[in-house]
Scaffold this active site. Structure first.
Site, short mmCIF file in Angstrom:
data_model
loop_
_atom_site.label_atom_id
_atom_site.label_comp_id
_atom_site.label_asym_id
_atom_site.label_seq_id
_atom_site.Cartn_x
_atom_site.Cartn_y
_atom_site.Cartn_z
N GLU A 148 3.73 -6.78 1.60
CA GLU A 148 3.23 -7.12 0.26
C GLU A 148 3.23 -5.88 -0.64
O GLU A 148 2.19 -5.48 -1.16
CB GLU A 148 1.79 -7.64 0.36
CG GLU A 148 1.59 -8.83 1.25
CD GLU A 148 0.10 -9.15 1.49
OE1 GLU A 148 -0.77 -8.37 1.05
OE2 GLU A 148 -0.16 -10.17 2.12
N ARG A 194 -6.00 3.74 -15.43
CA ARG A 194 -6.07 4.46 -14.15
C ARG A 194 -6.75 5.83 -14.28
O ARG A 194 -7.58 6.18 -13.44
CB ARG A 194 -4.67 4.61 -13.54
CG ARG A 194 -3.96 3.27 -13.29
CD ARG A 194 -2.73 3.41 -12.40
NE ARG A 194 -3.11 3.74 -11.05
CZ ARG A 194 -2.99 4.92 -10.50
NH1 ARG A 194 -2.43 5.90 -11.16
NH2 ARG A 194 -3.40 5.14 -9.27
N GLY A 232 3.46 -3.50 -3.85
CA GLY A 232 3.33 -3.63 -5.30
C GLY A 232 3.80 -2.34 -5.96
O GLY A 232 4.93 -2.20 -6.43
N ARG A 233 2.91 -1.35 -5.90
CA ARG A 233 3.16 -0.07 -6.59
C ARG A 233 4.52 0.54 -6.26
O ARG A 233 5.21 1.03 -7.14
CB ARG A 233 2.05 0.91 -6.19
CG ARG A 233 2.08 2.21 -6.96
CD ARG A 233 1.13 3.25 -6.34
NE ARG A 233 -0.12 2.72 -5.87
CZ ARG A 233 -1.27 2.76 -6.54
NH1 ARG A 233 -1.32 3.35 -7.71
NH2 ARG A 233 -2.37 2.25 -6.01
N TYR A 282 -10.08 5.93 -12.07
CA TYR A 282 -9.96 6.64 -10.78
C TYR A 282 -9.78 8.14 -10.94
O TYR A 282 -9.48 8.82 -9.97
CB TYR A 282 -8.73 6.14 -9.99
CG TYR A 282 -8.52 4.67 -9.94
CD1 TYR A 282 -9.40 3.84 -9.25
CD2 TYR A 282 -7.42 4.08 -10.57
CE1 TYR A 282 -9.19 2.48 -9.20
CE2 TYR A 282 -7.20 2.72 -10.51
CZ TYR A 282 -8.09 1.93 -9.82
OH TYR A 282 -7.88 0.58 -9.77
N CYS A 315 -13.69 4.80 -28.31
CA CYS A 315 -14.95 5.54 -28.46
C CYS A 315 -15.67 5.72 -27.14
O CYS A 315 -16.73 5.14 -26.91
CB CYS A 315 -15.83 4.82 -29.46
SG CYS A 315 -14.97 4.59 -31.01
N GLU A 316 -15.09 6.49 -26.25
CA GLU A 316 -15.70 6.82 -24.96
C GLU A 316 -15.14 8.17 -24.54
O GLU A 316 -13.94 8.40 -24.67
CB GLU A 316 -15.27 5.82 -23.87
CG GLU A 316 -15.62 4.40 -24.15
CD GLU A 316 -16.42 3.77 -23.02
OE1 GLU A 316 -16.90 4.50 -22.13
OE2 GLU A 316 -16.57 2.55 -23.09
N GLY A 356 0.75 -1.24 0.00
CA GLY A 356 0.00 0.00 0.00
C GLY A 356 0.78 1.29 0.00
O GLY A 356 0.20 2.36 -0.15
N1 LLP Z 1 -1.77 -6.85 -0.82
C1 LLP Z 1 -3.10 -6.89 -1.08
C2 LLP Z 1 -3.92 -7.84 -0.34
C3 LLP Z 1 -3.66 -6.01 -2.02
O1 LLP Z 1 -4.96 -6.05 -2.24
C4 LLP Z 1 -2.83 -5.09 -2.71
C5 LLP Z 1 -3.38 -4.19 -3.70
C6 LLP Z 1 -1.44 -5.11 -2.43
C7 LLP Z 1 -0.96 -5.99 -1.47
C8 LLP Z 1 -0.47 -4.19 -3.12
O2 LLP Z 1 -0.76 -2.85 -2.86
P1 LLP Z 1 0.24 -1.70 -3.38
O3 LLP Z 1 1.54 -1.85 -2.60
O4 LLP Z 1 0.44 -1.90 -4.83
O5 LLP Z 1 -0.48 -0.46 -3.08
N2 LLP Z 1 -5.48 -0.60 -9.39
C9 LLP Z 1 -5.29 0.35 -8.34
C10 LLP Z 1 -4.61 -0.26 -7.15
C11 LLP Z 1 -5.34 -1.47 -6.59
C12 LLP Z 1 -4.64 -2.11 -5.42
C13 LLP Z 1 -5.28 -3.38 -5.05
N3 LLP Z 1 -4.63 -4.12 -4.00
C14 LLP Z 1 -4.52 1.55 -8.88
O6 LLP Z 1 -4.20 1.57 -10.07
O7 LLP Z 1 -4.28 2.53 -8.16
#
Ligand code: LLP
Length: 422
Positions: free
Chosen positions: A281, A320, A283-284, A324, A350-351, A244
Site C-alpha cells: 500500500e 507538513r 503512498g508517499r 510535524y 495568522c499563526e 510506508g
Molecule cells: N496504508 C495505511 C493503512 C496507511 O495508514 C498509510 C499512511 C499508507 C498505507 C501509506 O503510507 P505511505 O506509503 O504514504 O507512507 N501525513 C503524514 C503521513 C501520514 C501517513 C498515514 N498513513 C505526512 O505528511 O508525513
C-alpha cells in the site's frame, strides 16, 4: 546545486524544470500557489515495485490519502494498480477516476456503517479490519445486505518503525490494528461470523520509514501469525504488507522499493510462503518526489534576529512543516548569482506556526517563484481553507502536455454551502 529526490527535476539555463517544463513559466501561466506533478515521475516511482513483484501474484494498492487528485488516481489505475482507501469519499474518487473496486482495500479504524454499505455494494476487494468491534458491525451490515464481506485483519506487530511519532503506527501504544496476542482469537471470531469471509492478513507499521529492518521484523511477526492462523484451519490467501517506504526530503537514504521488496520476498520464500499473493500500500514513495509546490515571494522582511521571506503559500496549502516540523527542500526556480542570505520562509496565515522552511539559505527577490520540493505527497490532500484561503490549483505535466487537473478555488466556492439566518 543539490536537488534532492527526483531525477525529473533539472536546471535549464538557471531555470528549474520538472520533466522539462520550466516551473517559473507554469507559475506565470496558472498562478501561485500551484502544485505541479510529473506523471512520468509517478510511473517511474511505481516501476521498481512492479519489477520486483513481477512473476508472482501481487497487487500494488496506491494509498489514495497521499495524493487523491483524480488525474493521479487515473495514472495509477491505468498502470494496473489497486487502491488503499480510508473513506467512502476516497472510494468515490477511485471510481470516478476509472479505478476498479475489485482492486480496492479499505483500511481505517473508524469505518461507518454507511461507508461499509457503500464499499460492499461497489464490490471492494477487501476490508482491512482494525478491531473486534468493527468486525461485528461489518458482519451485521454485510449479512443485512445478504452478503459476506471479505476481510483481512490488520495486525499490530509491535515494532518500532523509527519514524516521527505521529506517523508511526505499528507500536502497542498506537490506535491501529489488532494486538498481536489477540490476533488468533480475533481470526477465530471472524471465521465464525455470518457476514464475514476471511481472505488475508494485513499490517502497516508507519510512514517515511528509511530502513529495511523494521519491515523484516514486522514480516517475521506476521508470518508467525499466518502459520498459527492456518494451523487453526483458517485459510489466508493474501498478505498485505502495507506502505510506508520513505523518500529523500533532504539527506535521508531510504532503500529503493526494489531492494525493500526483494528483501521481503526472500524472507517470505525462505519461510515457505512464496505461493501467497502479496499486496503493498505505498503512498508517499509513489508521488512524493513527483511534485512541487510553487509559491511567489511577496515581501522580504529583514530583521535583527530573523529575516522573513513572506510567500503566498501557507500552512493551509502545505501543512507538513507546521504539523510535524517536517523539512521540505525550498529552492528558487530562477537561479540567482548573488550570495544567499538566511531566511525563514513563511506564509500569510495568522499563526506563528505558519512556516514552510526555517533558516534557509536563499538568494531571493520579491516576485521570484520558489519551489517547495517533494510536495507531491500529503501536500494538497492535507490542505485546508483556513483563513478562507482557496486551495491551490494543480497541474500535471505528461511529456509535452501540461494539464490543469484542478482549478484554483475561488472565495465563492468556499462559502457556497453556508446560509445566513433569515
Ligand atoms: N496504508 C495505511 C493503512 C496507511 O495508514 C498509510 C499512511 C499508507 C498505507 C501509506 O503510507 P505511505 O506509503 O504514504 O507512507 N501525513 C503524514 C503521513 C501520514 C501517513 C498515514 N498513513 C505526512 O505528511 O508525513
Amino acid at each position: 546545486m543539490n536537488l534532492p529526490g527526483s531525477p525529473f527535476l533539472s536546471r535549464d539555463a538557471g531555470e528549474l524544470c520538472l520533466d522539462g517544463h520550466r516551473l517559473r513559466d507554469l507559475a506565470t501561466r496558472f498562478g501561485t500557489p500551484l502544485y505541479v506533478y510529473s506523471r512520468r515521475a509517478m510511473l517511474a516511482a511505481l516501476a521498481p515495485y512492479q519489477r520486483a513483484l513481477a512473476g508472482r501474484p501481487h497487487l500494488v494498492c496506491y494509498a489514495v490519502k497521499a495524493n487523491s487528485n483524480l488525474a493521479v488516481l487515473q495514472t495509477f489505475a491505468q498502470a494496473g494498480c489497486g487502491f488503499d482507501i480510508v473513506s467512502g469519499g476516497e472510494l468515490a474518487r477511485v471510481l470516478a477516476a476509472g479505478g476498479e473496486a475489485s482492486k480496492v482495500v479499505f483500511s481505517g479504524v473508524g469505518k461507518t456503517r454507511d461507508e461499509m454499505r457503500q464499499a460492499i455494494a461497489a464490490g471492494v476487494r477487501c476490508f482491512n479490519v482494525e478491531s473486534t468491534a468493527e468486525l461485528e458491525v461489518l458482519s451485521e451490515v454485510a449479512a443485512g445486505m445478504g452478503q459476506r464481506a471479505r476481510v483481512s485483519l490488520r495486525v499490530n506487530p509491535d515494532v518500532d518503525a523509527g519514524t516521527h511519532p505521529y506517523i508511526s503506527t505499528g507500536l502497542k501504544g498506537n490506535k491501529f490494528g489488532v494486538a498481536h496476542e489477540q490476533a488468533l482469537a480475533t481470526y477465530r471470531r471472524a471465521a465464525s461470523l455470518p457476514g464475514i469471509e476471511v481472505v488475508g492478513i494485513d499490517c502497516h507499521i508507519g510512514s517515511q520509514i528509511t530502513e529495511v529492518a523494521p519491515y523484516l521484523d514486522a514480516l517475521d511477526r506476521v508470518l508467525d501469525l499466518v502459520e498459527a492462523i492456518e494451523a487453526a484451519g483458517i485459510t489466508l490467501h493474501h498478505m498485505d504488507l502495507g506502505g510506508g517506504l520513505g523518500i529523500t526530503y533532504t539527506d535521508e537514504t531510504p532503500p529503493g522499493a526494489d531492494t525493500l521488496i526483494a528483501a521481503l520476498l526472500a524472507k517470505i520464500d525462505a519461510r515457505g510462503h512464496g505461493h501467497r499473493e502479496v499486496l503493498f500500500e505505498p503512498g508517499r514513495s509513489l508521488v512524493g518526489n513527483a511534485g512541487v509546490l510553487l509559491t511567489e515571494v511577496m515581501y522580504l522582511k529583514p530583521g535583527e534576529h530573523k529575516q522573513f521571506c513572506i510567500v503566498d503559500a501557507a500552512m493551509n496549502d502545505l501543512m507538513r512543516p507546521a504539523l510535524y516540523e517536517a523539512y521540505m527542500g525550498i529552492v528558487n526556480t530562477h537561479e540567482r548569482t548573488e550570495p544567499g542570505e538566511t531566511w525563514d520562509v513563511v506564509g500569510p496565515v495568522c499563526e506563528s506556526g505558519d512556516w514552510l522552511g526555517r533558516d534557509r539559505q536563499l538568494a531571493v527577490q520579491p516576485g521570484d517563484v520558489l519551489a517547495v520540493l517533494s510536495a507531491g505527497a500529503y501536500g494538497m490532500t492535507m490542505a485546508s481553507n483556513y483563513n478562507t484561503r482557496g486551495r491551490a490549483a494543480e497541474v500535471m505535466v505528461d511529456g509535452e502536455r501540461v494539464v490543469l487537473v484542478r482549478e484554483r478555488e475561488k472565495a465563492a466556492d468556499l462559502f457556497k454551502l453556508e446560509k445566513l439566518v433569515d
